[in-house]
Design an enzyme around this catalytic site. Structure first.
Site, mmCIF file in Angstrom:
data_model
loop_
_atom_site.group_PDB
_atom_site.id
_atom_site.type_symbol
_atom_site.label_atom_id
_atom_site.label_comp_id
_atom_site.label_asym_id
_atom_site.label_seq_id
_atom_site.Cartn_x
_atom_site.Cartn_y
_atom_site.Cartn_z
ATOM 1 N N CYS A 262 2.780 2.849 9.807
ATOM 2 C CA CYS A 262 3.068 4.194 9.285
ATOM 3 C C CYS A 262 3.792 5.015 10.365
ATOM 4 C CB CYS A 262 1.781 4.897 8.843
ATOM 5 S SG CYS A 262 2.118 6.540 8.176
ATOM 6 N N GLY B 63 10.706 -4.559 2.589
ATOM 7 C CA GLY B 63 11.762 -3.570 2.724
ATOM 8 C C GLY B 63 12.909 -3.796 1.767
ATOM 9 N N ASP B 64 13.076 -2.868 0.817
ATOM 10 C CA ASP B 64 14.248 -2.856 -0.072
ATOM 11 C C ASP B 64 14.321 -4.044 -1.025
ATOM 12 O OD1 ASP B 64 14.852 -0.666 1.517
ATOM 13 O OD2 ASP B 64 16.412 -1.699 2.659
ATOM 14 N N LYS C 25 -0.025 -4.933 9.088
ATOM 15 C CA LYS C 25 1.248 -4.535 8.478
ATOM 16 C C LYS C 25 1.964 -3.653 9.481
ATOM 17 C CE LYS C 25 3.267 -2.345 4.405
ATOM 18 N NZ LYS C 25 3.692 -1.018 4.837
ATOM 19 N N ARG D 155 8.583 0.545 -3.071
ATOM 20 C CA ARG D 155 9.263 1.429 -4.022
ATOM 21 C C ARG D 155 9.886 0.681 -5.199
ATOM 22 N NH1 ARG D 155 12.779 3.787 0.594
ATOM 23 N NH2 ARG D 155 12.583 1.559 1.048
ATOM 24 N N PRO E 26 0.856 -1.191 0.000
ATOM 25 C CA PRO E 26 0.000 0.000 0.000
ATOM 26 C C PRO E 26 0.885 1.232 0.000
ATOM 27 C CG PRO E 26 0.059 -0.984 2.201
ATOM 28 C CD PRO E 26 0.873 -1.877 1.299
ATOM 29 N N MET E 27 0.619 2.167 -0.886
ATOM 30 C CA MET E 27 1.385 3.425 -0.886
ATOM 31 C C MET E 27 0.438 4.602 -1.103
ATOM 32 S SD MET E 27 5.058 2.557 -2.671
ATOM 33 C CE MET E 27 4.505 1.602 -4.076
ATOM 34 N N GLU E 28 0.393 5.432 -0.051
ATOM 35 C CA GLU E 28 -0.434 6.643 -0.046
ATOM 36 C C GLU E 28 -0.124 7.498 -1.270
ATOM 37 O OE1 GLU E 28 -2.678 8.115 1.736
ATOM 38 O OE2 GLU E 28 -2.228 10.237 1.989
HETATM 39 C C1 LIG Z 1 4.985 6.974 -1.169
HETATM 40 C C2 LIG Z 1 4.774 5.934 -0.108
HETATM 41 C C3 LIG Z 1 3.537 5.815 0.497
HETATM 42 C C4 LIG Z 1 3.308 4.839 1.476
HETATM 43 N N1 LIG Z 1 2.050 4.682 1.998
HETATM 44 C C5 LIG Z 1 1.790 3.626 2.823
HETATM 45 C C6 LIG Z 1 0.473 3.316 3.259
HETATM 46 O O1 LIG Z 1 -0.511 3.986 2.914
HETATM 47 N N2 LIG Z 1 0.307 2.238 4.083
HETATM 48 C C7 LIG Z 1 1.366 1.459 4.483
HETATM 49 O O2 LIG Z 1 1.169 0.474 5.211
HETATM 50 N N3 LIG Z 1 2.626 1.728 4.087
HETATM 51 C C8 LIG Z 1 2.850 2.757 3.254
HETATM 52 N N4 LIG Z 1 4.124 2.962 2.794
HETATM 53 C C9 LIG Z 1 5.196 2.024 3.178
HETATM 54 C C10 LIG Z 1 5.323 0.902 2.137
HETATM 55 O O3 LIG Z 1 4.132 0.136 2.077
HETATM 56 C C11 LIG Z 1 6.500 -0.037 2.490
HETATM 57 O O4 LIG Z 1 6.271 -0.627 3.742
HETATM 58 C C12 LIG Z 1 7.834 0.708 2.524
HETATM 59 O O5 LIG Z 1 7.968 1.567 1.415
HETATM 60 C C13 LIG Z 1 9.015 -0.291 2.532
HETATM 61 O O6 LIG Z 1 8.973 -1.135 1.417
HETATM 62 P P1 LIG Z 1 9.904 -0.869 0.111
HETATM 63 O O7 LIG Z 1 11.330 -0.783 0.592
HETATM 64 O O8 LIG Z 1 9.650 -2.047 -0.780
HETATM 65 O O9 LIG Z 1 9.464 0.425 -0.470
HETATM 66 C C14 LIG Z 1 4.363 3.962 1.864
HETATM 67 C C15 LIG Z 1 5.632 4.104 1.245
HETATM 68 C C16 LIG Z 1 5.840 5.063 0.278
HETATM 69 C C17 LIG Z 1 7.201 5.155 -0.385
#
Ligand SMILES: Cc1cc2nc3c(=O)[nH]c(=O)nc-3n(C[C@H](O)[C@H](O)[C@H](O)COP(=O)(O)O)c2cc1C
Length: 234
Positions: free
Chosen positions: A103, A207-208, A142, A231, A4-6
């Site tokens: 979050c 993560g990553d 989460k 990401r 999920p990404m806001e």
């Molecule tokens: C732009 C953005 C928005 C995010 N919004 C949420 C969200 O709404 N809910 C949530 O649980 N995590 C949110 N995250 C966290 C991601 O879900 C994830 O846990 C975090 O980016 C680490 O994973 P990654 O390294 O694969 O990016 C957000 C991350 C980013 C970069």
């Protein structure tokens, strides 16, 4: 899983990802996080509803590619969780409900929501119970490996004793926000605790992670049941 990404993972973005994914490579997508307070308020509900839109074309792709869609919610009041989850159950067509306990942003944490719940087990427990009672859909959390300090052992021992169908674990603490490297050794620690405490509860590492090859390696090395990519999708 697609994280999920806001302001990112709305129906248009998810449709783009679904369109470009091969069947079998992606199992679950998530909505942006949606406020339980908003869902329980007659006018607020209209404001937050856009986060829960699933277009007809996305719905068709979900079906064609065998992908589930989970609504992610956040808040700090168990009664509102009950009401919000009941509302989602009765009015939408999601495959599961995920509670955001990860979050790190100041304005949610200062109200005791999201990652602040890591240090408030009694409230976290009430929230999970309320969501669980409101639906027969799968309920997941989460979260992160700690709030101000790494606290995997205590937090996972607690979470794995709750009525949950899965845990998605981001290998950072709240204080780190998105900085530094995700600590997958702590995720492996969570998987080991799971084997002891609740062998049937899947742990998804986060993560990553930036490639499909990386997913397989992480699941193997850190004994997770899957990986969530945020990401890396960019
Ligand atoms: C732009 C953005 C928005 C995010 N919004 C949420 C969200 O709404 N809910 C949530 O649980 N995590 C949110 N995250 C966290 C991601 O879900 C994830 O846990 C975090 O980016 C680490 O994973 P990654 O390294 O694969 O990016 C957000 C991350 C980013 C970069």
């Amino acid at each position: 899983m697609l994280a999920p990404m806001e302001d990112v993972t709305d129906t248009a973005f998810r449709e783009l990802v679904l369109h470009n994914t091969r069947p079998g490579n992606l199992d679950v997508v998530f909505t942006e996080f949606t406020s339980t307070d908003g869902l329980c308020h007659p006018r607020g509900r209209d404001n937050v509803a856009r986060r829960l839109v699933v277009s007809d074309t996305e719905r068709q792709l979900l079906k064609d590619k065998g992908v589930k869609i989970v609504a992610q919610i956040w808040g700090n009041n168990p009664d509102k969780y009950f009401e919000a989850v009941r509302f989602l159950d009765e009015n939408y067509d999601f495959d599961g409900i995920d509670i955001n306990m990860g979050c790190p942003v100041r304005n949610v944490v200062s109200h005791g929501s999201c990652s602040a719940l890591i240090d408030h087990e009694p409230l976290a427990s009430e929230i999970i119970k309320a969501a669980r009672e409101a639906t027969s859909l799968p309920v997941s959390v989460k979260t992160r490996i700690g709030f101000k300090k790494v606290d995997t052992e205590r937090w996972m021992n607690f979470l794995l004793r709750q009525p949950l169908d899965g845990i998605i674990l981001h290998g950072r603490i709240q204080k780190q926000m998105s900085k530094g490297e995700a600590d997958w050794d702590e995720i492996a620690k969570a998987s080991a605790i799971r084997d002891e405490v609740a062998p049937d509860v899947p742990i998804i590492g986060n993560g990553d992670v930036f490639s499909l090859e990386d997913i397989q390696e992480r699941c193997y090395l850190y004994k997770t049941d899957g990986v969530m990519i945020g990401r890396g999708i960019f």
